[in-house]
Design a protein around this motif. Structure first.
Motif, PDB file in Angstrom:
ATOM      1  N   ASN A  49       0.850  -1.184   0.000  1.00  0.00           N
ATOM      2  CA  ASN A  49       0.000   0.000   0.000  1.00  0.00           C
ATOM      3  C   ASN A  49       0.890   1.240   0.000  1.00  0.00           C
ATOM      4  O   ASN A  49       2.128   1.149   0.033  1.00  0.00           O
ATOM      5  CB  ASN A  49      -0.957  -0.002   1.194  1.00  0.00           C
ATOM      6  CG  ASN A  49      -0.227  -0.101   2.533  1.00  0.00           C
ATOM      7  OD1 ASN A  49       0.877   0.407   2.686  1.00  0.00           O
ATOM      8  ND2 ASN A  49      -0.854  -0.763   3.503  1.00  0.00           N
ATOM      9  N   ALA A  50       0.262   2.419  -0.030  1.00  0.00           N
ATOM     10  CA  ALA A  50       1.026   3.665  -0.140  1.00  0.00           C
ATOM     11  C   ALA A  50       1.904   3.901   1.079  1.00  0.00           C
ATOM     12  O   ALA A  50       3.011   4.433   0.967  1.00  0.00           O
ATOM     13  CB  ALA A  50       0.068   4.837  -0.345  1.00  0.00           C
ATOM     14  N   THR A  51       1.431   3.519   2.256  1.00  0.00           N
ATOM     15  CA  THR A  51       2.242   3.691   3.471  1.00  0.00           C
ATOM     16  C   THR A  51       3.543   2.914   3.353  1.00  0.00           C
ATOM     17  O   THR A  51       4.630   3.430   3.668  1.00  0.00           O
ATOM     18  CB  THR A  51       1.451   3.240   4.703  1.00  0.00           C
ATOM     19  OG1 THR A  51       0.289   4.063   4.843  1.00  0.00           O
ATOM     20  CG2 THR A  51       2.303   3.349   5.966  1.00  0.00           C
ATOM     21  N   THR A  52       3.452   1.681   2.897  1.00  0.00           N
ATOM     22  CA  THR A  52       4.657   0.866   2.702  1.00  0.00           C
ATOM     23  C   THR A  52       5.599   1.521   1.697  1.00  0.00           C
ATOM     24  O   THR A  52       6.816   1.587   1.907  1.00  0.00           O
ATOM     25  CB  THR A  52       4.269  -0.536   2.207  1.00  0.00           C
ATOM     26  OG1 THR A  52       3.385  -1.138   3.147  1.00  0.00           O
ATOM     27  CG2 THR A  52       5.498  -1.414   2.039  1.00  0.00           C
ATOM     28  N   ALA A  53       5.044   2.028   0.610  1.00  0.00           N
ATOM     29  CA  ALA A  53       5.870   2.657  -0.419  1.00  0.00           C
ATOM     30  C   ALA A  53       6.620   3.873   0.125  1.00  0.00           C
ATOM     31  O   ALA A  53       7.801   4.081  -0.181  1.00  0.00           O
ATOM     32  CB  ALA A  53       5.000   3.056  -1.605  1.00  0.00           C
ATOM     33  N   LEU A  54       5.953   4.688   0.920  1.00  0.00           N
ATOM     34  CA  LEU A  54       6.599   5.876   1.480  1.00  0.00           C
ATOM     35  C   LEU A  54       7.729   5.494   2.435  1.00  0.00           C
ATOM     36  O   LEU A  54       8.809   6.108   2.419  1.00  0.00           O
ATOM     37  CB  LEU A  54       5.561   6.746   2.189  1.00  0.00           C
ATOM     38  CG  LEU A  54       4.519   7.398   1.268  1.00  0.00           C
ATOM     39  CD1 LEU A  54       3.411   8.046   2.086  1.00  0.00           C
ATOM     40  CD2 LEU A  54       5.169   8.424   0.338  1.00  0.00           C
ATOM     41  N   TRP A  55       7.502   4.477   3.252  1.00  0.00           N
ATOM     42  CA  TRP A  55       8.568   4.050   4.155  1.00  0.00           C
ATOM     43  C   TRP A  55       9.704   3.365   3.403  1.00  0.00           C
ATOM     44  O   TRP A  55      10.864   3.447   3.819  1.00  0.00           O
ATOM     45  CB  TRP A  55       8.009   3.160   5.266  1.00  0.00           C
ATOM     46  CG  TRP A  55       7.361   3.987   6.335  1.00  0.00           C
ATOM     47  CD1 TRP A  55       6.037   4.170   6.569  1.00  0.00           C
ATOM     48  CD2 TRP A  55       8.045   4.803   7.296  1.00  0.00           C
ATOM     49  NE1 TRP A  55       5.840   5.039   7.611  1.00  0.00           N
ATOM     50  CE2 TRP A  55       7.051   5.443   8.082  1.00  0.00           C
ATOM     51  CE3 TRP A  55       9.384   5.059   7.581  1.00  0.00           C
ATOM     52  CZ2 TRP A  55       7.378   6.317   9.128  1.00  0.00           C
ATOM     53  CZ3 TRP A  55       9.706   5.925   8.624  1.00  0.00           C
ATOM     54  CH2 TRP A  55       8.707   6.546   9.377  1.00  0.00           C
ATOM     55  N   HIS A  56       9.404   2.722   2.283  1.00  0.00           N
ATOM     56  CA  HIS A  56      10.475   2.200   1.444  1.00  0.00           C
ATOM     57  C   HIS A  56      11.342   3.336   0.919  1.00  0.00           C
ATOM     58  O   HIS A  56      12.572   3.207   0.833  1.00  0.00           O
ATOM     59  CB  HIS A  56       9.890   1.405   0.274  1.00  0.00           C
ATOM     60  CG  HIS A  56       9.505   0.005   0.636  1.00  0.00           C
ATOM     61  ND1 HIS A  56       8.726  -0.781  -0.185  1.00  0.00           N
ATOM     62  CD2 HIS A  56       9.787  -0.762   1.723  1.00  0.00           C
ATOM     63  CE1 HIS A  56       8.551  -1.967   0.373  1.00  0.00           C
ATOM     64  NE2 HIS A  56       9.179  -1.974   1.541  1.00  0.00           N
ATOM     65  N   THR A  57      10.721   4.453   0.541  1.00  0.00           N
ATOM     66  CA  THR A  57      11.490   5.604   0.078  1.00  0.00           C
ATOM     67  C   THR A  57      12.436   6.109   1.167  1.00  0.00           C
ATOM     68  O   THR A  57      13.608   6.407   0.905  1.00  0.00           O
ATOM     69  CB  THR A  57      10.543   6.725  -0.374  1.00  0.00           C
ATOM     70  OG1 THR A  57       9.889   6.324  -1.584  1.00  0.00           O
ATOM     71  CG2 THR A  57      11.283   8.027  -0.633  1.00  0.00           C
ATOM     72  N   ILE A  58      11.943   6.199   2.386  1.00  0.00           N
ATOM     73  CA  ILE A  58      12.793   6.664   3.484  1.00  0.00           C
ATOM     74  C   ILE A  58      13.928   5.682   3.749  1.00  0.00           C
ATOM     75  O   ILE A  58      15.091   6.076   3.946  1.00  0.00           O
ATOM     76  CB  ILE A  58      11.939   6.900   4.741  1.00  0.00           C
ATOM     77  CG1 ILE A  58      11.027   8.112   4.521  1.00  0.00           C
ATOM     78  CG2 ILE A  58      12.828   7.112   5.975  1.00  0.00           C
ATOM     79  CD1 ILE A  58      10.005   8.332   5.612  1.00  0.00           C
ATOM     80  N   GLU A  59      13.625   4.388   3.728  1.00  0.00           N
ATOM     81  CA  GLU A  59      14.676   3.390   3.923  1.00  0.00           C
ATOM     82  C   GLU A  59      15.697   3.445   2.798  1.00  0.00           C
ATOM     83  O   GLU A  59      16.909   3.330   3.027  1.00  0.00           O
ATOM     84  CB  GLU A  59      14.055   1.992   4.007  1.00  0.00           C
ATOM     85  CG  GLU A  59      15.057   0.855   4.094  1.00  0.00           C
ATOM     86  CD  GLU A  59      16.004   0.945   5.290  1.00  0.00           C
ATOM     87  OE1 GLU A  59      17.103   0.364   5.227  1.00  0.00           O
ATOM     88  OE2 GLU A  59      15.644   1.610   6.297  1.00  0.00           O
ATOM     89  N   LEU A  60      15.230   3.659   1.575  1.00  0.00           N
ATOM     90  CA  LEU A  60      16.153   3.753   0.450  1.00  0.00           C
ATOM     91  C   LEU A  60      17.059   4.967   0.593  1.00  0.00           C
ATOM     92  O   LEU A  60      18.254   4.905   0.261  1.00  0.00           O
ATOM     93  CB  LEU A  60      15.373   3.811  -0.857  1.00  0.00           C
ATOM     94  CG  LEU A  60      16.184   3.860  -2.147  1.00  0.00           C
ATOM     95  CD1 LEU A  60      17.137   2.670  -2.243  1.00  0.00           C
ATOM     96  CD2 LEU A  60      15.258   3.893  -3.358  1.00  0.00           C
ATOM     97  N   ALA A  61      16.528   6.081   1.094  1.00  0.00           N
ATOM     98  CA  ALA A  61      17.359   7.266   1.312  1.00  0.00           C
ATOM     99  C   ALA A  61      18.447   6.984   2.344  1.00  0.00           C
ATOM    100  O   ALA A  61      19.604   7.408   2.183  1.00  0.00           O
ATOM    101  CB  ALA A  61      16.488   8.438   1.759  1.00  0.00           C
ATOM    102  N   ARG A  62      18.082   6.275   3.412  1.00  0.00           N
ATOM    103  CA  ARG A  62      19.096   5.900   4.410  1.00  0.00           C
ATOM    104  C   ARG A  62      20.200   5.068   3.771  1.00  0.00           C
ATOM    105  O   ARG A  62      21.398   5.297   3.998  1.00  0.00           O
ATOM    106  CB  ARG A  62      18.444   5.080   5.531  1.00  0.00           C
ATOM    107  CG  ARG A  62      17.507   5.810   6.461  1.00  0.00           C
ATOM    108  CD  ARG A  62      17.284   4.917   7.676  1.00  0.00           C
ATOM    109  NE  ARG A  62      16.154   5.317   8.481  1.00  0.00           N
ATOM    110  CZ  ARG A  62      14.991   4.676   8.536  1.00  0.00           C
ATOM    111  NH1 ARG A  62      14.802   3.588   7.813  1.00  0.00           N
ATOM    112  NH2 ARG A  62      14.020   5.094   9.325  1.00  0.00           N
ATOM    113  N   ARG A  63      19.790   4.082   2.985  1.00  0.00           N
ATOM    114  CA  ARG A  63      20.768   3.211   2.336  1.00  0.00           C
ATOM    115  C   ARG A  63      21.620   3.999   1.350  1.00  0.00           C
ATOM    116  O   ARG A  63      22.835   3.779   1.251  1.00  0.00           O
ATOM    117  CB  ARG A  63      20.053   2.077   1.607  1.00  0.00           C
ATOM    118  CG  ARG A  63      19.256   1.138   2.488  1.00  0.00           C
ATOM    119  CD  ARG A  63      20.133   0.171   3.269  1.00  0.00           C
ATOM    120  NE  ARG A  63      19.307  -0.824   3.923  1.00  0.00           N
ATOM    121  CZ  ARG A  63      19.096  -2.058   3.466  1.00  0.00           C
ATOM    122  NH1 ARG A  63      19.667  -2.440   2.334  1.00  0.00           N
ATOM    123  NH2 ARG A  63      18.330  -2.909   4.121  1.00  0.00           N
ATOM    124  N   ALA A  64      20.989   4.884   0.594  1.00  0.00           N
ATOM    125  CA  ALA A  64      21.714   5.670  -0.403  1.00  0.00           C
ATOM    126  C   ALA A  64      22.817   6.490   0.255  1.00  0.00           C
ATOM    127  O   ALA A  64      23.921   6.618  -0.291  1.00  0.00           O
ATOM    128  CB  ALA A  64      20.748   6.582  -1.152  1.00  0.00           C
TER     129      ALA A  64
END
Length: 340
Positions: A19-34
């Motif tokens: 869902n959209a909530t999961t997608a938004l938190w994936h973006t934040i996790e990806l930023a941390r990893r980046a």
């Protein structure tokens, strides 16, 4: 050995079963990893009334990303200025710059970011009247951010200040997929990023035109070019191609205006009954993508950067599973020694 700076454009895709909530938190996790992987910048996009992309407000999302990172540049890829008041955009980014000084990019686009109904809702009665005023809006934005000249005395908003007053200003980029956008960026003094992930043709000539015609202006004093491209990199060419076929179908859906559908799976793509016209479109759309295992992707990215005469490429990775997206960015970081 030739090295590149790599940045990320993340569109917060909503994967199958998510869902959209999961997608938004994936973006934040990806930023941390980046940040840990050594990427140069992390941009988020703006899309409206979409069933498959969760990022409708880059300013809000950037505020969250900034609080979960410490030094990577963060920015919009981009704010769709014709929808908004330049004054409000300036204040949003002054707040971000105050919170995360020296880290913020204000990337500006002129695309609608959705279907006509969402544009009407965002712009109200002026839904079709602002695109031709974009140069004026950009000059006004530069005045509020104090990267350009103040508004002239005869302007109805002369003397207006965008608050809060902070000591730094964001980098301003114009994002585009045509020679028009490149020429406008050069006239306004902005940095310019060509969206090859939108248009696979003409980017090199557009950026050359930008460099030739650049002059300092209300949005900046020095030219800079980057290019953004879809990249699907996996441990093998076979896995990458399987994922790319799902992206092929997704781009076809977008061309048909099917923005409400979720991203197709590789299985759906394999079973889809393509027409000859659709296969031709897939071949054309592959110009927007770099696909393959590490060796193939590395050589393709170096060739792309050379053709644009740039040392920075932004990567937009769309894959069927978040873990595969993370793996793509890890492979690219290792290929270009970003973690050195």
């Amino acid at each position: 050995m030739r090295l590149l700076k790599l940045g990320i454009l993340d569109q917060s895709p909503i994967g199958t079963g998510e869902n959209a909530t999961t997608a938004l938190w994936h973006t934040i996790e990806l930023a941390r990893r980046a940040e840990r992987l050594g990427y140069s910048r992390f941009w988020v996009s703006e899309h409206h009334d979409s069933g498959s992309l969760a990022g409708s407000s880059p300013e809000v999302l950037l505020s969250a990303i900034g609080s979960h990172t410490s030094h990577i540049r963060i920015g919009s890829g981009g704010v769709l200025l014709p929808h908004y008041s330049p004054y409000k955009v300036a204040e949003n980014f002054r707040i971000l710059e105050g919170l995360y000084p020296g880290r913020v990019d204000l990337g500006i686009g002129r695309a609608p970011g959705g279907m006509p109904l969402s544009s009407l809702a965002l712009r109200g009665d002026g839904a079709s009247s602002r695109d031709d005023k974009l140069p004026e809006m950009l000059a006004e934005l530069g005045a509020y951010l104090e990267t350009g000249a103040p508004l002239p005395k005869e302007h109805p908003l002369a003397g207006l200040t965008a608050t809060p007053k902070v000591g730094t200003a964001p980098e301003i980029w114009l994002l585009g997929s045509s020679g028009f956008s490149a020429a406008l960026a050069g006239r306004m003094g902005a940095k310019f990023s060509f969206a090859q992930f939108i248009n696979g043709n003409g980017g090199q000539s557009a950026t050359s035109e930008y460099s030739r015609g650049y002059r300092p202006g209300p949005l900046g004093r020095r030219p800079q070019v980057s290019v953004c491209v879809f990249v699907i990199c996996a441990d093998s060419d076979l896995t990458a191609e399987r994922e790319a076929k799902a992206m092929d179908l997704r781009l076809l859906q977008q061309e048909k205006g099917e923005y409400f559908r979720s991203f197709p799976t590789p299985e759906e793509a394999a079973a889809y009954p393509y027409t000859e016209w659709e296969r031709a479109r897939i071949a054309e759309n592959r110009k927007r993508m770099i696909v393959g295992g590490p060796a193939r992707v590395r050589s393709s990215l170096l060739a792309l950067a050379d053709s644009y005469r740039t040392d920075e490429v932004l990567i937009a990775c769309m894959m069927s599973d978040f873990r595969l997206r993370l793996r793509c960015y890890e492979l690219l970081a290792d290929l270009f020694f970003l973690r050195r």
